[in-house]
Design a protein around this motif. Structure first.
Motif, PDB file in Angstrom:
ATOM      1  N   LYS A 124      -0.957   9.580  -6.856  1.00 41.38           N
ATOM      2  CA  LYS A 124      -2.298  10.087  -7.508  1.00 41.38           C
ATOM      3  C   LYS A 124      -2.383  11.961  -8.078  1.00 41.38           C
ATOM      4  O   LYS A 124      -3.064  11.545  -9.152  1.00 41.38           O
ATOM      5  N   SER A 155       4.199  12.099  -6.300  1.00 38.81           N
ATOM      6  CA  SER A 155       2.857  11.778  -5.610  1.00 38.81           C
ATOM      7  C   SER A 155       2.468  10.535  -6.931  1.00 38.81           C
ATOM      8  O   SER A 155       1.905  11.706  -7.997  1.00 38.81           O
ATOM      9  N   LYS A 181       3.318   9.930  -1.246  1.00 38.48           N
ATOM     10  CA  LYS A 181       2.571  10.224  -1.482  1.00 38.48           C
ATOM     11  C   LYS A 181       2.360  11.352  -0.434  1.00 38.48           C
ATOM     12  O   LYS A 181       2.104  12.044   0.316  1.00 38.48           O
ATOM     13  N   GLY A 223       2.235   2.547  -2.732  1.00 39.41           N
ATOM     14  CA  GLY A 223       1.323   3.363  -4.366  1.00 39.41           C
ATOM     15  C   GLY A 223       2.841   3.032  -5.518  1.00 39.41           C
ATOM     16  O   GLY A 223       2.944   3.519  -5.957  1.00 39.41           O
ATOM     17  N   LYS A 224       3.021   1.464  -5.088  1.00 38.49           N
ATOM     18  CA  LYS A 224       4.069   0.924  -6.081  1.00 38.49           C
ATOM     19  C   LYS A 224       2.874   0.711  -7.452  1.00 38.49           C
ATOM     20  O   LYS A 224       3.173   1.168  -8.641  1.00 38.49           O
ATOM     21  N   ASP A 279       0.453  -1.336   0.267  1.00 37.08           N
ATOM     22  CA  ASP A 279      -0.137  -0.216   0.011  1.00 37.08           C
ATOM     23  C   ASP A 279       0.787   1.287   0.093  1.00 37.08           C
ATOM     24  O   ASP A 279       0.686   2.492   0.443  1.00 37.08           O
TER      25      ASP A 279
HETATM   26  N1  LIG Z   1      -3.223  10.532  -1.581  1.00 34.28           N
HETATM   27  C1  LIG Z   1      -2.172   9.141  -2.429  1.00 34.28           C
HETATM   28  N2  LIG Z   1      -2.815   8.887  -1.980  1.00 34.28           N
HETATM   29  C2  LIG Z   1      -2.108   7.393  -2.363  1.00 34.28           C
HETATM   30  C3  LIG Z   1      -0.606   7.970  -3.818  1.00 34.28           C
HETATM   31  N3  LIG Z   1      -0.535   6.638  -4.521  1.00 34.28           N
HETATM   32  C4  LIG Z   1      -1.318   5.979  -3.756  1.00 34.28           C
HETATM   33  N4  LIG Z   1      -1.623   6.052  -3.693  1.00 34.28           N
HETATM   34  C5  LIG Z   1      -2.899   5.034  -2.789  1.00 34.28           C
HETATM   35  O1  LIG Z   1      -2.996   4.321  -1.720  1.00 34.28           O
HETATM   36  C6  LIG Z   1      -2.972   3.304  -1.294  1.00 34.28           C
HETATM   37  C7  LIG Z   1      -1.702   2.080  -2.638  1.00 34.28           C
HETATM   38  O2  LIG Z   1      -1.658   1.836  -3.646  1.00 34.28           O
HETATM   39  P1  LIG Z   1      -1.154   1.127  -4.119  1.00 34.28           P
HETATM   40  O3  LIG Z   1      -0.633   1.080  -5.756  1.00 34.28           O
HETATM   41  O4  LIG Z   1      -2.206  -0.312  -4.502  1.00 34.28           O
HETATM   42  O5  LIG Z   1       0.144   0.254  -3.214  1.00 34.28           O
HETATM   43  P2  LIG Z   1       0.850  -0.984  -3.653  1.00 34.28           P
HETATM   44  O6  LIG Z   1       2.346  -0.374  -3.264  1.00 34.28           O
HETATM   45  O7  LIG Z   1       0.933  -1.417  -5.216  1.00 34.28           O
HETATM   46  O8  LIG Z   1       0.110  -2.006  -3.305  1.00 34.28           O
HETATM   47  P3  LIG Z   1       0.133  -3.748  -3.063  1.00 34.28           P
HETATM   48  O9  LIG Z   1      -0.281  -4.140  -4.576  1.00 34.28           O
HETATM   49  O10 LIG Z   1      -0.605  -3.976  -2.007  1.00 34.28           O
HETATM   50  O11 LIG Z   1       1.550  -4.042  -2.325  1.00 34.28           O
HETATM   51  C8  LIG Z   1      -4.486   3.714  -2.998  1.00 34.28           C
HETATM   52  O12 LIG Z   1      -5.322   3.256  -2.671  1.00 34.28           O
HETATM   53  C9  LIG Z   1      -3.963   4.246  -3.091  1.00 34.28           C
HETATM   54  O13 LIG Z   1      -4.584   5.193  -4.413  1.00 34.28           O
HETATM   55  C10 LIG Z   1      -0.245   9.019  -3.842  1.00 34.28           C
HETATM   56  O14 LIG Z   1       0.453   9.801  -4.298  1.00 34.28           O
HETATM   57  N5  LIG Z   1      -0.674  10.272  -3.055  1.00 34.28           N
END
Ligand SMILES: Nc1nc2c(ncn2[C@@H]2O[C@H](COP(=O)(O)OP(=O)(O)OP(=O)(O)O)[C@@H](O)[C@H]2O)c(=O)[nH]1
Length: 867
Positions: free
Chosen positions: A514, A512, A477, A380-381, A378
């Motif tokens: 997002k 970021s 983030k 944000g990968k 989580d």
């Molecule tokens: N505010 C914010 N939220 C983010 C950002 N990047 C990702 N998120 C949030 O973080 C959460 C997890 O993002 P993922 O991209 O699924 O993270 P991951 O590391 O791929 O997670 P896994 O696949 O479970 O390992 C999501 O709800 C995204 O919306 C960012 O730059 N800013």
């Protein structure tokens, strides 16, 4: 007048007549009267007259003769008779001419025979002469040798008679040669004359005939000369003048010149043919022979015809077609049959030369970097990968629907290209590395600015460090109000990651995903890092790469995403991929476009596999199908064998062998402990232990039980896992068993130190070996007076035996080690309880049992020294 028949008188010219009886079938017969009538012939006198009449054109005289003979004949009869007379005359003339020609031919033949005899005589004379010259030379040499001793003049004097003897022979030819001309003009011309006279031929023919006649004439005196010359004084001085060794040599030269050019050429050609044919006959090839080979391939390797090889096999009683596979023993007999030598190679040799050596510097060209994104759950990968993909200008233009194929290439507005591996996380990264694929050039470590460093962030760092792949930190983030990038940067220092801002060399970008903030800066950082790495590959060679992902698709068969690492892959190329092989049927990009070729750092879906490859398998283009089959066959056999011989110690033993052979300079370990204090103590102890030759390298250390991630990391680096008062979870245990990763459990730091020291010195002597026998899970705990606490358990794995050693595990951490007190089933003491059954267990001198704890049961076995 005659009485012809039955007394009848007839006035008729007498005729030769008679009767002949003819017999037919069925007894019928018939008498036939036969008469013989004489043909009217021209009288000799008439012919003579006709001949005489010819020449003056005396048709009139002929006519007279005809008239005198015909008397009172009709005009028609007269004309007829005249024609007959003329024909007779013509025949007589022809006969006379033929006779004359016959006479001329006979004379010419006689002359030719005579000339041939003369030629023979001349040749004989020449041979005699050459022999005499040789004898004379011999005599002279002998004389020289005899007198060679004290006085030179003597030698000269004694040599003279020998020279004279030689001279006596040599001038013969000269004299003969000199006499050639007059003779040819005189006697030989005379001899040729009858031929010329007798032949009604043209002048030119006469001249041609005179040629050989003249040549033949030169021989005649030469043949006679040897007898005459010694007596003739006139020849003497000439003979002396020519008396030299060179004259003898000249004589030889002349005989050489005597050979016709055609004969010389024929002799040369014969010699050349002999030389050419000799080495071909004697070519003995060394035929490389694997364990199995097709008849065609065997024929190719021997440079023999396939049909001949099949025949040879038939002689051995093996009926094989050209495409059939035969074993090496049979093939060796065939090779012997053809007179070649067989060179048996072990199966493993098929791998030699499969991967070519490094490319020449001048052939290398820059290639895009290959990037893997790692980080904690989580952080944000996936969001970052999606954001980066959207920045791709090419896919934006094409408007195509992007598909997940495991990797994709992004072209930024500046034209720079980056290839991203689409499966985030270190598990896939290390799994690929464990299979030998070194695909990733740069790791992007994603750390959420609001969350900081988390356990998986540390794992990712360790995996990247173990693989010696440079990192670029992306602090994600940053749009969140609670984001604290500085805190992240500082925390990274604890894990040997010193970012730029902290004076280190690790690039760090705040982004970021997002809000799509600073993605261009991240790309810039990646390009900068890629420049530092100086990533280059030769695109003009056969392709080599690695499988990123593989899946079975309906209608498409086995499909794998291959990342080309060097060279260019084309449609139609034959390849080996892990244990499988195939021929490229189609290449598809992540945008679903059909590609004709794929160059370095380009990911492409490859269709045309004969089996299902695995992620991390190597992908190598080979020369032909035969080689592909050979390599894939060998790998499949090896894999099958490995299934049988796999032992938990396999990888470690190889590691120790490499340490002892001096190839490996360090012993990689993964340390998992129950508390941070013991882990740190272990690291300190082990790192101090190393010598100059070999030292311990701690790949990863953490508090907690051993999980799958630890196993993959250990597998990828051939590392040993040390569990200090912790255990591996069931999945990790299974994985370790499958992959041959060694896990050692300890509860005393000194034991760890002793074992590792022994390992490094190559003198490990475990006197007791621990044999795991089973696991039980505590389902209930009963408090029984006098006995204490008894655990109601379920045997989850293996077997539990009375008197066995036990460990009590709580959350994979060892909290007690001791012996089993009681083992009961329904109030009865039992010797053992098997998997799937319930039982009651109590520990000797230990009563802190809780529901959910695991009991590990093991036996100690004394073993001989090993390693
Ligand atoms: N505010 C914010 N939220 C983010 C950002 N990047 C990702 N998120 C949030 O973080 C959460 C997890 O993002 P993922 O991209 O699924 O993270 P991951 O590391 O791929 O997670 P896994 O696949 O479970 O390992 C999501 O709800 C995204 O919306 C960012 O730059 N800013």
């Amino acid at each position: 007048m005659s009485l012809s028949s039955r007394g009848k008188l007839e006035l008729k010219r007498p005729l030769e007549s008679g009767q002949v009886r003819q017999n037919f079938s069925h007894g019928r017969s018939k008498v036939v009267q036969v008469e013989v009538r004489k043909k009217r012939t021209v009288h000799a006198a008439e012919a003579e007259a006709a001949r005489r009449g010819r020449g003056g054109g005396s048709d009139a005289r002929l006519r007279e003769v005809a008239e005198s003979l015909s008397g009172d004949l009709t005009n028609e009869e007269k004309a007829h008779r005249l024609r007959a007379l003329q024909a007779a005359q013509q025949r007589a003339e022809d006969e006379a001419r033929r006779k004359a020609e016959e006479e001329v031919r006979r004379k010419a033949e006689e002359e030719a025979r005579r000339l041939a005899e003369a030629e023979d005589a001349r040749r004989k004379a020449e041979e005699d002469e050459a022999r005499r010259l040789a004898e004379a030379e011999d005599a002279r040499r002998r004389a020289e040798e005899e007198v060679a001793s004290p006085r030179e003049p003597g030698a000269v004097r004694t040599a003279t008679p020998a020279d004279a003897a030689a001279a006596a022979a040599s001038p013969v030819a000269d004299a003969a040669a000199r006499r050639d001309k007059p003779r040819a003009d005189g006697a030989e011309a005379d001899r040729a004359r009858p031929a010329a006279r007798g032949r009604p031929a043209t002048g030119r023919e006469g001249e041609q005939d005179a040629g050989p006649a003249r040549r033949g004439a030169t021989a005649t005196p030469a043949a006679k000369a040897p007898a005459k010359t010694p007596s003739t004084k006139r020849v003497e001085p000439k003979r002396r003048g020519k008396l030299t060794i060179s004259s003898v040599l000249t004589g030889d030269d002349r005989s050489e010149r005597g050979r016709s050019m055609a004969a010389m050429r024929r002799a040369q050609q014969k010699e050349r043919r002999k030389q050419q044919s000799q080495p071909q006959e004697r070519v003995i090839r060394e035929v490389t022979l694997p364990e199995t080979i097709t008849v065609q391939e065997l024929a190719n390797r021997m440079a023999e015809r396939g049909g001949n090889v099949v025949k040879s096999l038939m002689k051995l009683g093996v009926m094989a077609t050209i495409n059939q596979v035969i074993d090496a023993d049979t093939a060796e007999l065939v090779i012997g049959d053809f007179g070649h030598k067989a060179k048996r190679v072990s199966d493993a040799d098929v791998e030699i030369g499969l991967v070519a050596g490094p490319d020449e510097d001048e052939t290398l060209m820059s290639r895009p970097p290959v990037v893997t994104v790692m980080g904690h759950v989580d952080h944000g990968k996936t969001s970052l990968l999606d954001a980066l993909r959207e920045a791709d200008v090419v896919s934006g233009e094409a408007g195509g629907i992007t598909q997940h194929i495991g990797a994709y290439q992004v072209q930024s507005a500046s034209g720079a290209r980056v290839t991203y591996i689409d499966t985030p996380g270190h598990a896939a990264f290390t799994a690929m590395r464990a299979r030998g694929a070194h695909v990733t050039d740069i790791v992007v470590l994603v750390v959420a600015a609001n969350d900081g460093i988390m356990p998986q962030t540390v794992e990712a760092i360790r995996h990247a460090q173990a693989a010696k792949v440079p990192m670029v930190v992306a602090i994600n983030k940053i749009d969140l109000p609670e984001a604290d990038p500085d805190k992240v940067r500082t925390a990274l220092l604890n894990h040997e990651v010193v970012v730029e801002q902290m004076g280190g060399d690790v690039l760090c970008v705040e982004v970021s995903a997002k809000k799509r903030l600073h993605l261009d800066k991240l790309e810039e950082a990646l390009m900068l890092q890629s420049e530092l790495l100086d990533l280059k590959a030769n695109p003009d060679r056969v392709a080599e790469g690695a499988v990123i992902e593989a899946k079975m698709e309906r209608g498409r068969g086995s499909v794998a995403t291959v990342l080309i690492q060097r060279g260019t892959l084309h449609i139609g190329d034959t390849f080996v991929c892990g244990k499988e092989w195939g021929r490229v049927r189609a290449l598809v990009s992540e945008r679903g476009e059909r590609l004709e070729e794929a160059g370095p750092a380009t990911p492409a879906e490859v269709l045309g596999f004969n089996g299902m490859p695995e992620a991390g398998d190597d992908f190598i283009v080979v020369a032909d199908e035969a080689q592909a089959r050979e390599v894939s066959g060998y790998r499949q056999r090896k894999d099958r064998e490995a299934q049988f011989v796999k032992s938990a110690r396999g990888t470690m033993e190889q590691m120790f062998e490499r340490i002892h052979a001096g190839e490996a300079k360090e012993l990689p370990v993964v340390i998992k402990g129950d508390v941070q204090g013991s882990v740190e103590a272990l690291i300190g102890t082990l790192e101090k232990m190393g010598s100059d030759e070999v030292r311990v390298r701690v790949l990863h250390s953490a508090v907690g039980g051993i999980n799958e991630s630890d196993i993959t990391l250990a597998k990828a680096s051939d590392a040993l896992i040390i569990g200090f008062n912790v255990r591996a979870n069931p999945q990790a245990r299974e994985m370790a068993r499958r992959d041959g990763v060694e896990i050692r459990y300890y509860s005393i730091i000194y034991n760890v130190a002793d074992d590792v020291k022994a390992l490094l010195a190559g003198m490990l002597e475990p006197t007791f070996k621990e044999n795991f026998i089973g696991y039980a899970q505590i389902r209930e705990v009963f408090n029984i007076t006098k006995v204490g606490k008894v655990a109601g358990c379920m045997i989850t794995e293996g077997v539990v035996k009375r008197g066995a050693k036990v460990r009590l595990l709580r959350d994979d951490v060892v909290i007690h080690e001791g012996s089993l007190g009681q083992l009961k089933r329904f109030k009865d003491d039992v010797r053992e309880v098997r998997e799937g059954y319930e039982c009651g267990m109590s520990f000797e001198h230990y009563h802190d049992l809780q529901v959910g704890d695991m009991i590990e049961c093991f036996e100690l076995e004394e073993v001989a020294a090993e390693l």
